[in-house]
Design a protein around this motif. Structure first.
Motif, short mmCIF file in Angstrom:
data_model
loop_
_atom_site.label_atom_id
_atom_site.label_comp_id
_atom_site.label_asym_id
_atom_site.label_seq_id
_atom_site.Cartn_x
_atom_site.Cartn_y
_atom_site.Cartn_z
N ARG A 1 83.55 34.08 113.46
CA ARG A 1 84.05 33.35 114.64
C ARG A 1 83.84 34.15 115.92
N TYR A 2 84.01 35.45 115.83
CA TYR A 2 83.79 36.33 116.99
C TYR A 2 82.32 36.30 117.41
N THR A 3 81.42 36.43 116.43
CA THR A 3 79.98 36.45 116.72
C THR A 3 79.51 35.11 117.26
N GLN A 4 80.07 34.05 116.77
CA GLN A 4 79.69 32.70 117.19
C GLN A 4 79.86 32.51 118.69
N ALA A 5 80.85 33.16 119.28
CA ALA A 5 81.13 32.99 120.69
C ALA A 5 79.99 33.46 121.59
N PHE A 6 79.13 34.32 121.07
CA PHE A 6 78.04 34.87 121.88
C PHE A 6 76.76 34.03 121.81
N TYR A 7 76.73 33.05 120.91
CA TYR A 7 75.49 32.31 120.70
C TYR A 7 75.74 30.81 120.77
N PRO A 8 75.30 30.17 121.85
CA PRO A 8 75.46 28.72 121.97
C PRO A 8 74.77 27.94 120.87
N ARG A 9 73.73 28.51 120.28
CA ARG A 9 72.97 27.82 119.23
C ARG A 9 73.51 28.11 117.83
N TRP A 10 74.66 28.73 117.74
CA TRP A 10 75.23 29.06 116.42
C TRP A 10 75.39 27.79 115.59
N ASP A 11 74.91 27.83 114.36
CA ASP A 11 74.96 26.67 113.45
C ASP A 11 76.07 26.92 112.42
N THR A 12 77.23 26.33 112.67
CA THR A 12 78.39 26.58 111.81
C THR A 12 78.14 26.16 110.37
N ALA A 13 77.50 25.02 110.18
CA ALA A 13 77.23 24.55 108.83
C ALA A 13 76.27 25.50 108.10
N TYR A 14 75.27 25.98 108.81
CA TYR A 14 74.31 26.92 108.22
C TYR A 14 74.99 28.24 107.89
N ALA A 15 75.87 28.72 108.78
CA ALA A 15 76.61 29.95 108.53
C ALA A 15 77.46 29.82 107.27
N GLU A 16 78.11 28.67 107.12
CA GLU A 16 78.93 28.45 105.94
C GLU A 16 78.08 28.38 104.68
N GLN A 17 76.89 27.79 104.81
CA GLN A 17 75.97 27.71 103.68
C GLN A 17 75.54 29.11 103.23
N LEU A 18 75.22 29.96 104.21
CA LEU A 18 74.83 31.33 103.88
C LEU A 18 76.00 32.12 103.31
N ARG A 19 77.20 31.93 103.88
CA ARG A 19 78.37 32.64 103.39
C ARG A 19 78.64 32.30 101.93
N ASP A 20 78.50 31.02 101.61
CA ASP A 20 78.71 30.58 100.23
C ASP A 20 77.61 31.13 99.31
N ARG A 21 76.38 31.09 99.79
CA ARG A 21 75.26 31.58 98.97
C ARG A 21 75.38 33.07 98.72
N PHE A 22 75.86 33.82 99.73
CA PHE A 22 76.00 35.26 99.58
C PHE A 22 77.31 35.66 98.92
N ALA A 23 78.14 34.67 98.54
CA ALA A 23 79.41 34.92 97.85
C ALA A 23 80.32 35.86 98.64
N LEU A 24 80.50 35.55 99.93
CA LEU A 24 81.36 36.36 100.81
C LEU A 24 82.68 35.64 101.01
N ASP A 25 83.77 36.30 100.65
CA ASP A 25 85.10 35.74 100.81
C ASP A 25 85.51 35.81 102.28
N PRO A 26 85.79 34.68 102.94
CA PRO A 26 86.13 34.72 104.37
C PRO A 26 87.40 35.52 104.67
N GLU A 27 88.27 35.72 103.67
CA GLU A 27 89.51 36.47 103.88
C GLU A 27 89.37 37.96 103.58
N ALA A 28 88.21 38.38 103.09
CA ALA A 28 88.03 39.79 102.72
C ALA A 28 87.87 40.66 103.96
N ARG A 29 88.52 41.84 103.94
CA ARG A 29 88.33 42.81 105.00
C ARG A 29 86.93 43.43 104.87
N ILE A 30 86.28 43.62 105.99
CA ILE A 30 84.92 44.17 105.96
C ILE A 30 84.91 45.56 105.34
#
Length: 293
Positions: A100-129
């Protein structure tokens, strides 16, 4: 001529007495996967920092999308995605917060694509980096670099030290980004098998000097591997004017050479040797030959 996304002309950069880049000139065509290879310290990361506008050219010029990345930083960086070997990600953030922080810097951010990649990469949105493995951080870095569908995706040693599954994810994302949408990737790596697999253009830096820059197929076509057998061991290595590297011992010698300047059978006859093999040189052999030249 294909449209150029990035162009470097006579670029030189020195650190004290050492020239990190020495009169480097190259261009990155639109829609290509452009491989950049070289040993550690060859100047790859230094070149990338100039493309990103982090360093100003001492001599020569750098243009990305026809703009100076130093004076037109916002216009250039808004169209670039960048992933380094060690992504600098805030460990206290959660995965979802970073996106969400990174999205603010890019008007062309594709939320659906980001979610697709997050799911494909098996990244838990609640996990601490800070709790993520190195491979998971690499996937997250790639997601953040790719989700705004940049015109130029720059990957600086993105798969160094990663397991094969993570490397496969990164390479597949590279291939898709180019073949699906005609965007451009600059892929810096020392893993030659991966560069060979995905690149269609290739440049090699050696101690800050550009050794070659051309379509990968042309580079392979220009280099031959010639194996020679001598009845008696020569007193010194065979003298081959078109050779880039001559290697061997005793009766068996191998020549990596410029294919356009040599005829293998005639060479063997001239040297009084038997031609054992005349084949295309591998990318690894080409790299080693130019690095030692």
């Amino acid at each position: 001529m294909p449209e150029t996304v990035a162009a470097v002309s006579h670029l030189t950069r020195s650190f004290g007495a050492k020239k990190a880049l020495n009169e480097v000139s190259l261009s990155v065509p639109k829609g290509a996967v452009f491989g950049l290879v070289g040993e550690n310290g060859a100047g790859k990361s230094t070149l990338i920092k100039h493309l990103l506008g982090l360093w100003r050219a001492e001599t020569g010029s750098v243009r990305v999308f026809g703009l100076d990345p130093v004076s037109d930083t916002v216009a250039v960086l808004g169209r670039i995605g960048y992933l380094s070997e060690e992504p600098d990600l805030p460990g206290w953030m959660r995965v979802g917060e970073l996106l969400r922080y990174t999205q603010a810097f890019y008007p062309r951010w594709d939320t659906a694509y980001a979610e697709q990649l997050r799911d494909r990469f098996a990244l838990d949105p609640e996990a601490r980096i800070k709790s993520l493995s190195k491979g998971q951080r690499a996937r997250l870095g790639l997601l953040a670099a790719e989700a705004h569908r940049p015109d130029l995706l720059i990957l600086d040693e993105p798969s160094s030290g990663l397991d094969p599954i993570v490397r496969r994810d990164i390479l597949e994302a590279i291939i898709r980004s180019v073949t699906d949408e005609g965007r451009t990737v600059l892929f810096s790596s020392h893993l030659l098998d991966e560069v060979d697999r995905v690149s269609d253009h290739l440049a090699m830096l050696h101690r800050g000097t550009l050794r070659f820059c051309a379509p990968l197929e042309d580079i392979k076509a220009r280099h031959r591997r010639i194996s020679l057998h001598f009845e008696r061991p020569p007193a010194e290595p065979p003298n081959v004017s078109a050779a880039i590297r001559v290697d061997g011992a005793g009766r068996e010698w191998t020549v990596i050479c410029d294919a356009g300047r040599i005829h293998a059978a005639a060479l063997a006859q001239h040297l009084g040797a038997t031609l054992v093999e005349d084949t295309a040189a591998s990318l690894d052999e080409i790299f080693v030959a130019h690095a030692a030249h």
